[in-house]
Design a protein around this motif. Structure first.
Motif, PDB file in Angstrom:
ATOM      1  N   GLU A 209      -1.086   0.831  -2.194  1.00 48.30           N
ATOM      2  CA  GLU A 209      -1.484   2.241  -2.313  1.00 48.30           C
ATOM      3  C   GLU A 209      -0.840   3.023  -1.174  1.00 48.30           C
ATOM      4  OE1 GLU A 209      -5.698   2.495  -2.301  1.00 48.30           O
ATOM      5  OE2 GLU A 209      -5.961   1.251  -4.098  1.00 48.30           O
TER       6      GLU A 209
ATOM      7  N   ASP B 282       0.177  -2.819   1.665  1.00 46.37           N
ATOM      8  CA  ASP B 282      -0.773  -2.282   0.680  1.00 46.37           C
ATOM      9  C   ASP B 282       0.025  -1.595  -0.417  1.00 46.37           C
ATOM     10  OD1 ASP B 282      -2.870  -0.687  -0.668  1.00 46.37           O
ATOM     11  OD2 ASP B 282      -4.093  -1.304   1.054  1.00 46.37           O
TER      12      ASP B 282
ATOM     13  N   THR C  18      -3.267   4.712   1.398  1.00 46.56           N
ATOM     14  CA  THR C  18      -3.886   3.760   2.339  1.00 46.56           C
ATOM     15  C   THR C  18      -2.885   3.322   3.399  1.00 46.56           C
ATOM     16  OG1 THR C  18      -5.373   2.947   0.612  1.00 46.56           O
ATOM     17  CG2 THR C  18      -5.062   1.542   2.543  1.00 46.56           C
TER      18      THR C  18
ATOM     19  N   ASP D 178      -3.753  -5.711   2.493  1.00 45.75           N
ATOM     20  CA  ASP D 178      -4.734  -5.643   1.404  1.00 45.75           C
ATOM     21  C   ASP D 178      -4.777  -7.011   0.717  1.00 45.75           C
ATOM     22  OD1 ASP D 178      -6.515  -4.743  -0.430  1.00 45.75           O
ATOM     23  OD2 ASP D 178      -5.058  -3.591  -1.611  1.00 45.75           O
TER      24      ASP D 178
ATOM     25  N   PRO E 269     -13.190  -2.964   5.817  1.00 46.59           N
ATOM     26  CA  PRO E 269     -13.283  -2.342   4.490  1.00 46.59           C
ATOM     27  C   PRO E 269     -12.082  -1.441   4.236  1.00 46.59           C
ATOM     28  CG  PRO E 269     -14.754  -1.255   6.044  1.00 46.59           C
ATOM     29  CD  PRO E 269     -14.217  -2.456   6.748  1.00 46.59           C
ATOM     30  N   LYS E 270     -11.770  -1.284   2.972  1.00 46.67           N
ATOM     31  CA  LYS E 270     -10.665  -0.353   2.629  1.00 46.67           C
ATOM     32  C   LYS E 270     -10.993   1.028   3.170  1.00 46.67           C
ATOM     33  CE  LYS E 270      -7.487  -0.825   0.316  1.00 46.67           C
ATOM     34  NZ  LYS E 270      -7.207  -1.102  -1.096  1.00 46.67           N
ATOM     35  N   SER E 271      -9.953   1.752   3.602  1.00 45.35           N
ATOM     36  CA  SER E 271     -10.106   3.051   4.261  1.00 45.35           C
ATOM     37  C   SER E 271     -11.041   2.932   5.466  1.00 45.35           C
ATOM     38  CB  SER E 271     -10.642   4.105   3.276  1.00 45.35           C
ATOM     39  OG  SER E 271      -9.785   4.238   2.174  1.00 45.35           O
TER      40      SER E 271
ATOM     41  N   SER F 271     -10.376  -5.116   2.757  1.00 46.88           N
ATOM     42  CA  SER F 271     -11.118  -5.600   1.598  1.00 46.88           C
ATOM     43  C   SER F 271     -12.055  -4.530   1.068  1.00 46.88           C
ATOM     44  CB  SER F 271     -11.927  -6.845   1.976  1.00 46.88           C
ATOM     45  OG  SER F 271     -12.839  -7.185   0.963  1.00 46.88           O
ATOM     46  N   GLY F 272     -12.070  -4.364  -0.278  1.00 48.11           N
ATOM     47  CA  GLY F 272     -13.091  -3.566  -0.943  1.00 48.11           C
ATOM     48  C   GLY F 272     -14.287  -4.446  -1.256  1.00 48.11           C
ATOM     49  N   LEU F 273     -15.370  -3.816  -1.747  1.00 47.90           N
ATOM     50  CA  LEU F 273     -16.566  -4.583  -2.063  1.00 47.90           C
ATOM     51  C   LEU F 273     -16.291  -5.659  -3.092  1.00 47.90           C
ATOM     52  CD1 LEU F 273     -19.297  -1.775  -2.158  1.00 47.90           C
ATOM     53  CD2 LEU F 273     -18.923  -3.484  -0.379  1.00 47.90           C
ATOM     54  N   GLU F 274     -15.388  -5.341  -4.059  1.00 48.84           N
ATOM     55  CA  GLU F 274     -15.128  -6.298  -5.127  1.00 48.84           C
ATOM     56  C   GLU F 274     -14.341  -7.518  -4.641  1.00 48.84           C
ATOM     57  OE1 GLU F 274     -11.618  -3.586  -4.841  1.00 48.84           O
ATOM     58  OE2 GLU F 274     -13.809  -3.396  -4.741  1.00 48.84           O
ATOM     59  N   THR F 275     -13.769  -7.444  -3.452  1.00 44.78           N
ATOM     60  CA  THR F 275     -12.981  -8.584  -2.936  1.00 44.78           C
ATOM     61  C   THR F 275     -13.591  -9.166  -1.664  1.00 44.78           C
ATOM     62  OG1 THR F 275     -11.554  -7.039  -1.703  1.00 44.78           O
ATOM     63  CG2 THR F 275     -10.840  -7.705  -3.918  1.00 44.78           C
TER      64      THR F 275
END
Length: 567
Positions: free
Chosen positions: A16, A14, A19, A60, A109-111, A88-92
């Motif tokens: 970040e 990742d 994260t 990620d 989901p992320k985090s 994955s975030g919502l946008e991905t």
């Protein structure tokens, strides 16, 4: 949560730092150690090359230089044993679905929450362990198949030498019997057979004869034939009188059962006692194909079995039938190789052939096998024909070999043994004509399943016929427990019933579990060094009598010479 001998090595990828730190600590709390890090796909590739022991990757999707999907495509080829979880975030979300299609085990989901990560990681590692175990079992099965394939040369020579054993047990010439003509023909199917016959004169009045078919082929069959012949008592030792056929079969059955407790070994036999003073014939049959009594101008009479096969139950009871012979009557005994299907149609054909006044034993077998396809696999065939008229008697114990491959080993007709696995059981299927050629692969595979504690489903829906070796193998496996039979055809069920195989019949299920995809097991030639076993078998036979010692002298010396040369 650690399922391996050592803690699983994991990696988080990742860009970040926060994260990465959170995921790393969560993985460490779940037992992963060490947990390596990478900031993007390019860096992750370098880490994976340096650490092939990594078994779990959390990555990620959106990252610079190389994103998670591209890394996953590369990783599924470069480190195929690793399990992948995408973050994955919502946008991905759509990309996460694409990652699953590429081979990722799960996405989070992320985090992610600790509970979600714990479930996903445990499931991924358990899945990896299951896949590894399946691969191990597959390799083990392949290894066993290779071992079977590696024993062909020794088995071939084993069969050739067992032929010498078998022929030594056969009579060389018929005894004189005024007013009767006796003809016998013996043909082993593949080098050596389980068939055995004899005709013995008992005093001035009686002629005793028998025909037996031992389960299996090779040394096992020959030793079983030796056991039968050695334990057969024809005359009451106290009175010197010929024993009734039912008593002879009952006694030899008890003796065989006492001599061995191995399931799957049995014989079928028919025993007759001819009293020439009144032209009466008394017959008893232990699970053997019907005896035919032919008389000019009348349909042939069938004398069916009067008791079960020998060696299955020590307390078996045998009945007997008495026939009156007229001049010109014919009595035909044969083993099941003469009528491979055992159908009533074949019996009708045999009756027609026998009705011919000029049909010798050789003509009977020639006419019945005239329609067999060239190169077809053949079982042992033995015919004993007794005519109630004066004429020349003869015994023909010559060899009739089937077509063979270039290596000299028998060539099976087609693929017969099939294997597959479901979640709850292993599945074996026999298709077409199952004979002794296929029993090594069938038996060894079944034992591997049962030794591993798994239930075994034997599918016989495509099986048209089993010879005595396959029948004995099925009996042995069912006796071990953990085996059910499904799809048993009427023809095969009739074979079980004919031999009084009660345990096998009880294991039949009308509605078994659905079979998984099956693949054919190799039943090819077998190669392995077991010369010592063969030599010991021949030495044991030689020790039974002076005649055997002379018969097997050259074989034993040849085997010893080969062993000395190999040292």
């Amino acid at each position: 949560m650690n399922l391996d001998a050592a803690p699983p090595v994991a990696m988080v990828v990742d860009d970040e730092p926060v994260t990465r730190l959170l995921v790393k600590r969560a993985l460490e709390s779940l037992g992963c150690a060490p947990v390596l890090e990478a900031v993007d796909g390019i860096a992750a590739q370098a880490v994976l090359r340096a650490h092939p022991e990594i078994v779990l990757v959390l990555t990620d999707i959106m990252m610079p230089r190389m994103d998670g999907l591209e890394l996953l495509r590369w990783g599924r080829q470069a480190v195929p044993d690793a399990m992948w979880i995408v973050l994955s975030g919502l946008e991905t979300f759509d990309s996460a679905v694409a990652a699953i299609r590429l081979g990722a085990f799960d996405f989070l989901p992320k985090s992610p929450r600790a509970e979600e990560m714990g479930v996903a990681v445990r499931n991924a590692l358990e899945r990896r362990q299951l896949l590894a175990e399946r691969e191990r079992l597959h390799r083990e099965l392949q290894r066993k198949v290779r071992e079977l394939e590696e024993t062909s040369e020794v088995l071939r020579r084993d069969l050739e030498r067992a032929e010498v054993i078998q022929r030594a047990l056969l009579p060389r010439s018929p005894p004189p019997m005024e007013g009767y003509c006796i003809q016998a023909l013996y043909r082993p199917g593949q080098h050596v057979g389980g068939d055995l016959y004899d005709v013995v004169r008992l005093g001035e009045r009686h002629l005793a004869f028998y025909l037996a078919d031992a389960t299996g082929h090779g040394v096992t069959s020959a030793m079983l034939s030796v056991l039968f012949k050695q334990r057969l008592v024809l005359v009451d030792p106290a009175t010197g009188l010929a024993l009734p056929p039912a008593d002879v079969l009952a006694a030899v059955n008890r003796s065989i059962c006492e001599a061995h407790a191995a399931p799957g070994l049995f014989l079928t036999a028919v025993f007759g006692l001819l009293d020439t003073s009144d032209a009466s014939l008394t017959l008893a049959s232990a699970g053997h194909p019907p005896v035919l009594h032919a008389r000019d101008g009348q349909p042939a009479r069938l004398v069916r079995r009067t008791g079960p096969a020998l060696g299955l139950a020590p307390d078996a009871h045998f009945l007997q039938e008495r026939l009156q012979l007229l001049a010109g009557d014919r009595i035909l005994l044969y083993t099941d190789g003469l009528l491979p299907s055992g159908s009533e149609r074949d019996l009708d054909l045999l009756q027609q052939v026998l009705a011919s006044p000029v049909a010798s034993a050789q003509e009977v077998i020639t006419r019945l096998h005239a329609g067999a396809p060239a190169g077809a696999e053949r079982d042992d065939v033995t015919i004993l024909l007794i005519d109630a008229h004066a004429g020349a008697s003869w015994f023909d114990n010559g060899a009739g070999m089937p077509e063979a491959t270039a290596s000299g080993a028998p060539r099976p007709e087609s693929e017969v043994v099939f294997y597959g696995e479901s979640d709850h059981a292993a599945h074996l299927a026999l298709r077409g004509r199952a004979t002794w050629l296929h029993c090594d692969a069938f038996h060894e595979t079944a034992l591997a399943v049962l030794d591993g504690g798994r239930p075994l489903v034997l599918d016989l829906s495509g099986c048209e016929y089993m010879d005595s070796t396959c029948l004995g193998t099925v009996h042995e496996l069912v006796d071990r427990g953990g085996v059910v039979l499904t799809g048993v055809t009427p023809a095969v069920r009739a074979l079980f019933e004919e031999l009084s195989m009660a345990q096998v019949l009880a294991a039949i299920r009308e509605h078994g579990p659905a079979a998984p995809p099956l693949y054919a097991l190799g039943t090819g030639d077998v190669r392995a060094a077991v010369q010592q076993r063969i030599l010991q078998a021949h030495e044991a036979l030689s020790a039974l009598s002076e005649r055997n010692r002379e018969e097997f002298k050259e074989v034993v010396e040849s085997l010893r010479g080969e062993q000395d040369a190999a040292r």
